[in-house]
Scaffold this motif. Sequence first.
Motif, PDB file in Angstrom:
ATOM      1  N   CYS A  59       0.851  -1.189   0.000  1.00 47.38           N
ATOM      2  CA  CYS A  59       0.000   0.000   0.000  1.00 47.38           C
ATOM      3  C   CYS A  59       0.888   1.241   0.000  1.00 47.38           C
ATOM      4  N   ARG A  60       0.617   2.151  -0.899  1.00 46.66           N
ATOM      5  CA  ARG A  60       1.404   3.386  -0.967  1.00 46.66           C
ATOM      6  C   ARG A  60       1.032   4.356   0.145  1.00 46.66           C
ATOM      7  N   GLU A  61      -0.155   4.216   0.699  1.00 48.06           N
ATOM      8  CA  GLU A  61      -0.605   5.151   1.735  1.00 48.06           C
ATOM      9  C   GLU A  61      -0.096   4.775   3.124  1.00 48.06           C
ATOM     10  N   CYS A  62      -0.203   3.478   3.488  1.00 40.80           N
ATOM     11  CA  CYS A  62       0.174   3.066   4.842  1.00 40.80           C
ATOM     12  C   CYS A  62       1.385   2.128   4.884  1.00 40.80           C
ATOM     13  N   ASP A 100      -6.937  -3.962  -3.409  1.00 41.26           N
ATOM     14  CA  ASP A 100      -7.096  -2.996  -2.327  1.00 41.26           C
ATOM     15  C   ASP A 100      -6.326  -3.447  -1.098  1.00 41.26           C
ATOM     16  N   CYS A 101      -5.759  -2.507  -0.390  1.00 41.55           N
ATOM     17  CA  CYS A 101      -5.074  -2.742   0.878  1.00 41.55           C
ATOM     18  C   CYS A 101      -6.073  -3.330   1.875  1.00 41.55           C
ATOM     19  N   ARG A 123      -6.488  -2.535   4.746  1.00 34.95           N
ATOM     20  CA  ARG A 123      -6.987  -1.418   5.559  1.00 34.95           C
ATOM     21  C   ARG A 123      -7.910  -0.499   4.771  1.00 34.95           C
ATOM     22  N   HIS A 132      -7.322   1.007   1.652  1.00 36.15           N
ATOM     23  CA  HIS A 132      -6.733   1.985   0.736  1.00 36.15           C
ATOM     24  C   HIS A 132      -6.628   1.390  -0.673  1.00 36.15           C
ATOM     25  N   ASP A 176      -4.755   2.626  -3.286  1.00 38.37           N
ATOM     26  CA  ASP A 176      -3.508   2.927  -3.988  1.00 38.37           C
ATOM     27  C   ASP A 176      -2.418   1.927  -3.590  1.00 38.37           C
ATOM     28  N   THR A 177      -2.321   0.827  -4.366  1.00 41.31           N
ATOM     29  CA  THR A 177      -1.349  -0.218  -4.075  1.00 41.31           C
ATOM     30  C   THR A 177      -0.496  -0.488  -5.297  1.00 41.31           C
TER      31      THR A 177
END
Length: 72
Positions: free
Chosen positions: A8-11, A29-30, A32, A34, A36-37
């Motif tokens: 995941c790019r966010e977390c 999808d992450c 969690r 998100h 953006d993976t």
Amino acid sequence: MPRYEFRCRECSTTFEVDRPMAAASDPADCPRGHPDTVKLLSTVSLGGLAGAGAPVPAGGGGGCCGGACGCG
């Protein structure tokens, strides 16, 4: 079924997804939530140890110096 690794790019969570090879490049999808993976480049992993449970042949492999011609 192949397993693909994503991050995941966010977390920055890294996770795995089992899916058919035909869906290898589909987004994931992450866990969690998100969207953006990025799919990670994975190395091939084979289970087990080399030679585990299988007899290992003795000698040098059957060539001349493998014991058959007496040169060693």
